[in-house]
Design a protein around this motif. Structure first.
Motif, PDB file in Angstrom:
ATOM      1  N   GLU A 102      22.183   9.695  -5.640  1.00  0.00           N
ATOM      2  CA  GLU A 102      22.000  11.034  -5.234  1.00  0.00           C
ATOM      3  C   GLU A 102      20.977  11.781  -5.863  1.00  0.00           C
ATOM      4  O   GLU A 102      19.961  12.624  -5.558  1.00  0.00           O
ATOM      5  CB  GLU A 102      23.355  11.699  -5.882  1.00  0.00           C
ATOM      6  N   LYS A 103      20.494  11.217  -7.433  1.00  0.00           N
ATOM      7  CA  LYS A 103      19.144  11.803  -7.822  1.00  0.00           C
ATOM      8  C   LYS A 103      18.128  11.791  -7.190  1.00  0.00           C
ATOM      9  O   LYS A 103      17.302  12.708  -7.220  1.00  0.00           O
ATOM     10  CB  LYS A 103      19.320  11.172  -9.448  1.00  0.00           C
ATOM     11  N   TYR A 104      17.771  10.383  -7.019  1.00  0.00           N
ATOM     12  CA  TYR A 104      16.754  10.132  -5.939  1.00  0.00           C
ATOM     13  C   TYR A 104      16.553  11.049  -4.777  1.00  0.00           C
ATOM     14  O   TYR A 104      15.424  11.410  -4.387  1.00  0.00           O
ATOM     15  CB  TYR A 104      16.685   8.615  -5.775  1.00  0.00           C
ATOM     16  N   LEU A 105      17.690  10.958  -4.024  1.00  0.00           N
ATOM     17  CA  LEU A 105      17.634  12.081  -2.787  1.00  0.00           C
ATOM     18  C   LEU A 105      17.342  13.327  -3.413  1.00  0.00           C
ATOM     19  O   LEU A 105      16.552  14.189  -2.576  1.00  0.00           O
ATOM     20  CB  LEU A 105      18.948  12.218  -2.405  1.00  0.00           C
ATOM     21  N   ARG A 106      17.845  13.869  -4.196  1.00  0.00           N
ATOM     22  CA  ARG A 106      17.476  15.422  -4.683  1.00  0.00           C
ATOM     23  C   ARG A 106      15.935  15.398  -4.984  1.00  0.00           C
ATOM     24  O   ARG A 106      15.157  16.363  -4.651  1.00  0.00           O
ATOM     25  CB  ARG A 106      18.342  15.711  -5.946  1.00  0.00           C
ATOM     26  N   GLU A 107      15.471  14.433  -6.012  1.00  0.00           N
ATOM     27  CA  GLU A 107      14.003  14.437  -6.291  1.00  0.00           C
ATOM     28  C   GLU A 107      13.259  14.319  -4.745  1.00  0.00           C
ATOM     29  O   GLU A 107      12.058  15.236  -4.956  1.00  0.00           O
ATOM     30  CB  GLU A 107      13.737  13.259  -7.366  1.00  0.00           C
ATOM     31  N   LEU A 130      18.152  20.289   0.613  1.00  0.00           N
ATOM     32  CA  LEU A 130      19.345  19.276   0.837  1.00  0.00           C
ATOM     33  C   LEU A 130      20.127  19.312   2.287  1.00  0.00           C
ATOM     34  O   LEU A 130      20.415  18.603   2.613  1.00  0.00           O
ATOM     35  CB  LEU A 130      20.049  19.269  -0.516  1.00  0.00           C
ATOM     36  N   GLU A 131      20.339  20.836   2.589  1.00  0.00           N
ATOM     37  CA  GLU A 131      20.886  20.818   3.604  1.00  0.00           C
ATOM     38  C   GLU A 131      20.372  20.143   4.975  1.00  0.00           C
ATOM     39  O   GLU A 131      21.061  20.086   5.930  1.00  0.00           O
ATOM     40  CB  GLU A 131      21.298  22.443   3.912  1.00  0.00           C
ATOM     41  N   HIS A 132      18.743  19.901   4.816  1.00  0.00           N
ATOM     42  CA  HIS A 132      18.160  19.560   5.872  1.00  0.00           C
ATOM     43  C   HIS A 132      17.963  18.087   5.790  1.00  0.00           C
ATOM     44  O   HIS A 132      17.059  17.462   6.336  1.00  0.00           O
ATOM     45  CB  HIS A 132      17.025  20.229   6.200  1.00  0.00           C
ATOM     46  N   THR A 133      18.472  17.327   4.823  1.00  0.00           N
ATOM     47  CA  THR A 133      18.403  15.772   4.684  1.00  0.00           C
ATOM     48  C   THR A 133      19.671  15.000   5.316  1.00  0.00           C
ATOM     49  O   THR A 133      20.445  15.529   5.460  1.00  0.00           O
ATOM     50  CB  THR A 133      18.640  15.576   3.163  1.00  0.00           C
ATOM     51  N   ILE A 134      19.413  13.870   5.630  1.00  0.00           N
ATOM     52  CA  ILE A 134      20.406  12.822   6.012  1.00  0.00           C
ATOM     53  C   ILE A 134      20.326  11.765   5.292  1.00  0.00           C
ATOM     54  O   ILE A 134      19.257  11.395   4.653  1.00  0.00           O
ATOM     55  CB  ILE A 134      20.036  12.351   7.615  1.00  0.00           C
ATOM     56  N   ALA A 135      21.706  11.362   4.638  1.00  0.00           N
ATOM     57  CA  ALA A 135      21.749  10.176   3.896  1.00  0.00           C
ATOM     58  C   ALA A 135      22.570   9.129   4.501  1.00  0.00           C
ATOM     59  O   ALA A 135      23.411   9.620   5.385  1.00  0.00           O
ATOM     60  CB  ALA A 135      22.234  10.268   2.388  1.00  0.00           C
ATOM     61  N   VAL A 136      22.132   7.945   4.476  1.00  0.00           N
ATOM     62  CA  VAL A 136      22.924   6.916   5.230  1.00  0.00           C
ATOM     63  C   VAL A 136      23.385   5.815   4.123  1.00  0.00           C
ATOM     64  O   VAL A 136      22.704   5.370   3.261  1.00  0.00           O
ATOM     65  CB  VAL A 136      22.186   6.120   6.188  1.00  0.00           C
ATOM     66  N   GLY A 137      24.854   5.417   4.351  1.00  0.00           N
ATOM     67  CA  GLY A 137      25.513   4.371   3.242  1.00  0.00           C
ATOM     68  C   GLY A 137      26.512   3.841   3.904  1.00  0.00           C
ATOM     69  O   GLY A 137      26.884   4.189   5.073  1.00  0.00           O
ATOM     70  N   ASP A 138      26.960   2.637   2.899  1.00  0.00           N
ATOM     71  CA  ASP A 138      27.990   1.682   3.403  1.00  0.00           C
ATOM     72  C   ASP A 138      29.012   1.580   2.420  1.00  0.00           C
ATOM     73  O   ASP A 138      30.216   1.057   2.721  1.00  0.00           O
ATOM     74  CB  ASP A 138      27.623   0.641   3.991  1.00  0.00           C
ATOM     75  N   GLY A 139      28.880   1.759   1.130  1.00  0.00           N
ATOM     76  CA  GLY A 139      29.521   1.576   0.123  1.00  0.00           C
ATOM     77  C   GLY A 139      29.795   2.684  -1.110  1.00  0.00           C
ATOM     78  O   GLY A 139      29.229   3.674  -0.924  1.00  0.00           O
ATOM     79  N   GLY A 148      27.491  12.999  -0.052  1.00  0.00           N
ATOM     80  CA  GLY A 148      27.940  14.256  -0.620  1.00  0.00           C
ATOM     81  C   GLY A 148      27.012  15.146  -0.669  1.00  0.00           C
ATOM     82  O   GLY A 148      27.106  16.441  -0.300  1.00  0.00           O
ATOM     83  N   ALA A 149      25.930  14.852  -1.349  1.00  0.00           N
ATOM     84  CA  ALA A 149      24.652  15.705  -1.387  1.00  0.00           C
ATOM     85  C   ALA A 149      23.829  16.126  -0.257  1.00  0.00           C
ATOM     86  O   ALA A 149      23.228  17.197  -0.434  1.00  0.00           O
ATOM     87  CB  ALA A 149      23.963  15.093  -2.570  1.00  0.00           C
ATOM     88  N   ALA A 150      23.770  15.362   0.652  1.00  0.00           N
ATOM     89  CA  ALA A 150      22.889  15.351   1.908  1.00  0.00           C
ATOM     90  C   ALA A 150      23.432  16.376   2.606  1.00  0.00           C
ATOM     91  O   ALA A 150      24.788  16.570   2.556  1.00  0.00           O
ATOM     92  CB  ALA A 150      22.694  14.117   2.535  1.00  0.00           C
ATOM     93  N   GLY A 151      22.634  16.923   3.722  1.00  0.00           N
ATOM     94  CA  GLY A 151      23.051  17.762   4.626  1.00  0.00           C
ATOM     95  C   GLY A 151      23.896  17.141   5.582  1.00  0.00           C
ATOM     96  O   GLY A 151      25.099  17.685   5.983  1.00  0.00           O
ATOM     97  N   ILE A 152      23.612  16.014   5.961  1.00  0.00           N
ATOM     98  CA  ILE A 152      24.574  15.096   6.735  1.00  0.00           C
ATOM     99  C   ILE A 152      24.615  13.836   6.127  1.00  0.00           C
ATOM    100  O   ILE A 152      23.672  12.987   5.871  1.00  0.00           O
ATOM    101  CB  ILE A 152      23.996  14.867   8.293  1.00  0.00           C
ATOM    102  N   VAL A 155      34.280   5.163   2.600  1.00  0.00           N
ATOM    103  CA  VAL A 155      33.055   5.848   2.706  1.00  0.00           C
ATOM    104  C   VAL A 155      33.262   6.640   4.083  1.00  0.00           C
ATOM    105  O   VAL A 155      32.487   7.714   4.315  1.00  0.00           O
ATOM    106  CB  VAL A 155      31.968   4.957   3.098  1.00  0.00           C
ATOM    107  N   ARG A 156      33.623   6.169   5.020  1.00  0.00           N
ATOM    108  CA  ARG A 156      33.867   6.741   6.368  1.00  0.00           C
ATOM    109  C   ARG A 156      34.560   8.013   6.177  1.00  0.00           C
ATOM    110  O   ARG A 156      34.316   9.154   6.974  1.00  0.00           O
ATOM    111  CB  ARG A 156      34.605   5.710   7.536  1.00  0.00           C
ATOM    112  N   ALA A 157      35.688   7.895   5.221  1.00  0.00           N
ATOM    113  CA  ALA A 157      36.748   9.191   5.149  1.00  0.00           C
ATOM    114  C   ALA A 157      35.824  10.362   4.833  1.00  0.00           C
ATOM    115  O   ALA A 157      36.171  11.451   5.073  1.00  0.00           O
ATOM    116  CB  ALA A 157      37.617   8.739   4.330  1.00  0.00           C
ATOM    117  N   VAL A 158      34.664  10.240   3.800  1.00  0.00           N
ATOM    118  CA  VAL A 158      34.046  11.359   3.415  1.00  0.00           C
ATOM    119  C   VAL A 158      32.727  11.774   4.076  1.00  0.00           C
ATOM    120  O   VAL A 158      32.088  12.708   3.916  1.00  0.00           O
ATOM    121  CB  VAL A 158      33.687  11.040   1.886  1.00  0.00           C
TER     122      VAL A 158
END
Length: 75
Positions: A8-13, A22-31, A39-43, A53-56
């Motif tokens: 999350e820190k690196y996404l924000r930085e 941040l509302e204009h970012t997309i983050a992708v994850g699996d775990g 949660g911090a990313a726009g999508i 992970v799918r639930a949130v």
């Protein structure tokens, strides 16, 4: 493996350095270590992810190709 707080820190930085809200970012994850970043990313996109992970996430992709995220972004 990078822990969830660092992701999350690196996404924000990165977003701040690029002048992107941040509302204009997309983050992708699996775990679980991706939950804060998603949660911090726009999508937040769950990619072949565990059920928790799918639930949130805002969207979920269950296919072998990550380039499918481009369609969510409209690219």
């Amino acid at each position: 493996m990078i822990d969830r707080a660092a992701k999350e820190k690196y996404l924000r930085e990165w977003a701040a350095a690029e002048g992107i809200d941040l509302e204009h970012t997309i983050a992708v994850g699996d775990g679980a270590n991706d939950l804060d970043m998603l949660g911090a990313a726009g999508i937040g996109v769950a990619f072949n992810a565990k059920p928790a992970v799918r639930a949130v996430a805002d969207a979920a992709i269950n296919m072998p190709y990550l380039d499918a995220v481009r369609h969510i972004a409209g690219v």
